[in-house]
Write an enzyme that holds these catalytic residues in place. Structure first.
Site, PDB file in Angstrom:
ATOM      1  CG  ASP A 170      -0.404  -1.061   2.441  1.00 20.47           C
ATOM      2  OD1 ASP A 170       1.002  -0.805   2.746  1.00 20.47           O
ATOM      3  OD2 ASP A 170      -0.759  -0.630   3.449  1.00 20.47           O
ATOM      4  CD  GLU A 186      -3.735   3.498   6.715  1.00 16.28           C
ATOM      5  OE1 GLU A 186      -5.368   3.690   7.557  1.00 16.28           O
ATOM      6  OE2 GLU A 186      -3.168   3.166   7.089  1.00 16.28           O
TER       7      GLU A 186
END
Length: 380
Positions: free
Chosen positions: A71, A130
């Protein structure tokens, strides 16, 4: 070219300074591409999709594709580490360690760009972990279809483990999460005339109280679930009955089956409160791609067996955590495993003072490279 420890440290510190929120990671993507395009290109294919970067390392006699996901986004946190390479973007910080995740991924990619594997290797530099279910967004769009791996791996830093330690377990590593957004609509009025109004403070309070019974009375005691309500907003002043109440919270569960069960109970209770108080309710349950990270038993056994036997690797069997990760959606579609990489820190994930021990980078790259080399040779 294999990236040296010095080069990896520089990459980590550079990335730490340019945190960006989900789907806004343009500077980060440009930095990643700059590093990737300096690697040997003979066996590499590169694609970009919005702020995602996809890289395929073509195998010499490929029959399978092994995937690695990292990520790339940051959090809306103001950094307070005092580091000389602290965030240059006000109000944003890599407080969840994605800068270190990216660095490890680049170290892994650099090795295999120079040392061609037998099978294909697929690297996904994924945005919006997120805030916007970036993994689900990419998978559902079809962007991964051409290079869809047969199995996929990913890591997350863990401040509580020694620097460079590998932590994993069979079963669920991270919980699945689901946002709760409830809005109750009644009728406002004067505090002296409650019979002429419909008080949503009372209705909302009843909803809050009833949700506390879900885990205690609707969840098997040997299973796990959490229902937390973190916000309750209603009214403007003490002598006015509020006609609206807004309540927000989260569900956490270690299996998707349990998460769905809790969601159904929240829905039933909300509808019951609306009926009991003769009011209207708007309930939004938003899970998105934040499924439980339920590790695949085959890939996880392979990883754990290797790490337990690999010289120099400090393997630790870990307990499941109630934190969420959108990697769970990817491994609900693709067999795969997520594990921890220790970074030895007194501050927790999402802390404005989180400063991972950089010694974890080289150890992480070495352990994962060794596993991928072995997996590449044994995967039929």
């Amino acid at each position: 070219m294999t990236l040296t420890t010095k080069a990896l440290t520089k990459i980590y510190e550079d990335l730490h300074q340019i945190p960006e929120l989900g789907l806004q990671e343009h500077e980060t993507q440009a930095y990643l591409l700059n590093v990737i395009k300096r690697l040997p290109q003979t066996n590499l294919k590169i694609k970009t999709v919005e702020t995602a970067t996809l890289v395929l390392v073509a195998g010499s006699v490929a029959k399978k594709t092994i995937g690695w996901r990292t990520d790339i986004d940051a959090l809306p946190v103001t950094e307070k580490t005092g580091l000389p390479f602290a965030s240059k973007h006000p109000g944003m910080m890599h407080a969840c360690g994605h800068d270190l995740h990216m660095t490890v991924a680049l170290g892994l990619l650099a090795y295999f760009a120079e040392h061609q594997p037998k099978n294909n290797l697929f690297f996904l530099f994924q945005p919006a972990e997120e805030n916007a279910s970036g993994g689900k967004r990419l998978y559902d769009s079809g962007a991964l279809d051409d290079w869809l791996p047969d199995e996929i791996y990913g890591l997350h830093i863990n401040p509580q483990l020694p620097a460079g330690a590998i932590g994993c377990r069979q079963g669920t590593l991270f919980a699945g999460t689901c946002e709760i957004h409830a809005r109750f609509h009644g009728k406002s009025g004067h505090a002296a005339y409650p019979h002429l109004a419909n008080d949503m403070v009372v209705a909302g309070a009843y909803f809050v109280s009833q949700l506390q019974t879900i885990v205690s009375r609707n969840v098997n005691p040997i299973e796990a679930g959490v229902v937390t309500l973190g916000q309750f907003h209603a009214g403007t002043i003490g002598n006015v009955i509020s006609g609206e109440a807004k309540i927000d919270g989260t569900i956490r569960a270690l299996t998707q089956k349990m998460n769905r069960h809790i969601q159904r109970r929240v829905q039933t209770i909300a509808e019951g409160v609306a009926l009991a108080f003769n009011c209207e309710v708007e309930l939004k349950l938003n899970q998105g791609g934040y499924y439980p990270v339920e590790n695949n038993p085959i890939t996880t056994k392979a990883l754990i067996d290797f790490m337990q036997q690999e010289p120099g690797v400090n393997f630790i069997e870990t307990e499941p955590a109630m934190t969420g990760e959108d990697f769970g959606y990817l491994i609900s579609k693709i067999n795969g495993t997520m594990f921890w990489l220790g970074v030895d820190q007194p501050y927790q994930l999402h802390s404005e003072k989180l400063a991972p021990n950089e010694a974890a980078i080289e150890k992480g790259v070495a352990a994962i490279t060794a596993y991928f080399k072995q997996r590449d040779q044994t995967l039929a």
